[in-house]
Write a protein that holds these residues in place. Structure first.
Motif: not given
Length: 301
Positions: A12-40
């Protein structure tokens, strides 16, 4: 002879995701490749690396901050611990690689790169975000853009990226980037720099000299002068206006500092050096990754 380009398909096109202070994500198994860059904000990125047989080879951690790009690889498992004090936002894009072309084996690829090393990577990330906001983008353009981002990420020559800076220097750069984004390029005192780096002034000076053969105040001066050199070559602003824009309240002091760094005073530089590299002094001092990060912050301020 150029190497064969990879063939990818973007989920899909580039997506944005927001996280509250101290949030966690994963662990996850990667089924494909991902480029990710931090904005804030920031994140601690922990990855379990597996070989083709599914055997875990290592667990690696990276601290991700604005200005860094991460490449998550298929077959690994990862998790994120987000900034405990501030909200975080990142951009990301998932894609499949149908043909690796001349990129080599994924285990040999870097996991994290600075947008400023090479600088083109930051421009591509910005364009990818712009494209995501277009109602009906040209079919296939997203695939071509992400292909270019991947090639630049994997193939660009390695250098002293921001991710490889000593932690104290990274903290200093983050602080100065915040200051310059808020109030434009200006002098930041050595005590303030030392406090941001969490070091004594003497220790900070020694660290900088070991890493860059100059002190931190001189390094920031060179970076402000590089901004001025670009303006001299690419704008019609007066020398006084350029001096003020780059944080010099005294045009005479600015001219003297500029002549010491570039070999000519500003007026002569403007008339005679249209084909000059405005970043030459910071490049020669090994300060290019710092300069690109800070000049970008000043532009966005």
């Amino acid at each position: 002879m150029t190497s064969r380009p990879p063939v990818i398909s973007v989920n899909s096109l580039v997506q944005l995701a927001d996280y509250a202070p101290g949030a966690t994500y994963g662990p996850r198994w990667l089924q494909n490749f991902e480029l990710l860059w931090i904005l804030h904000g920031s994140a601690l990125w922990r990855t379990e690396v597996y070989d083709d047989a599914g055997v875990r080879q290592a667990t690696v951690e990276h601290e991700l901050r604005p200005g860094t790009v991460a490449l998550a690889r298929r077959g690994n498992r990862d998790a994120y611990i987000w900034d405990c004090d501030h909200p975080s936002r990142h951009a990301y894009v998932h894609f499949q690689i149908e043909d690796f072309g001349g990129l080599g084996d994924p285990p040999s690829w870097p996991s994290v790169r600075s947008m400023s090393d090479p600088g083109l990577l930051g421009e591509l990330c910005s364009y990818a975000l712009d494209l995501a906001g277009v109602p009906s983008p040209v079919r296939g353009l997203s695939d071509r853009l992400v292909t270019t981002m991947l090639e630049v990420f994997v193939r660009a020559p390695g250098g002293p990226s921001r991710a490889e800076m000593p932690d104290a220097v990274r903290r200093l750069v983050d602080h100065v980037a915040t200051v310059w984004a808020r109030s434009g390029p200006r002098i930041v005192s050595v005590p303030e720099l030392a406090a941001a780096a969490n070091l004594s002034a003497g220790h900070l000076h020694r660290l900088f000299r070991e890493q860059y053969a100059c002190g931190p105040a001189y390094a920031l001066d060179l970076i402000r002068l590089a901004r001025a050199a670009t303006a001299l070559l690419r704008t019609n602003a007066t020398i006084g206006e350029i001096a003020a824009d780059c944080g010099y309240s005294n045009p005479y002091h600015f001219s003297r500092r500029f002549a010491l760094a570039y070999g000519d005073p500003p007026g002569t530089f403007r008339r005679r050096r249209q084909l000059s590299d405005p970043l030459a002094p910071v490049r020669a001092a090994g300060l290019l990754p710092l300069a690109r990060r800070l000049l970008e912050a000043a532009r966005n301020g």
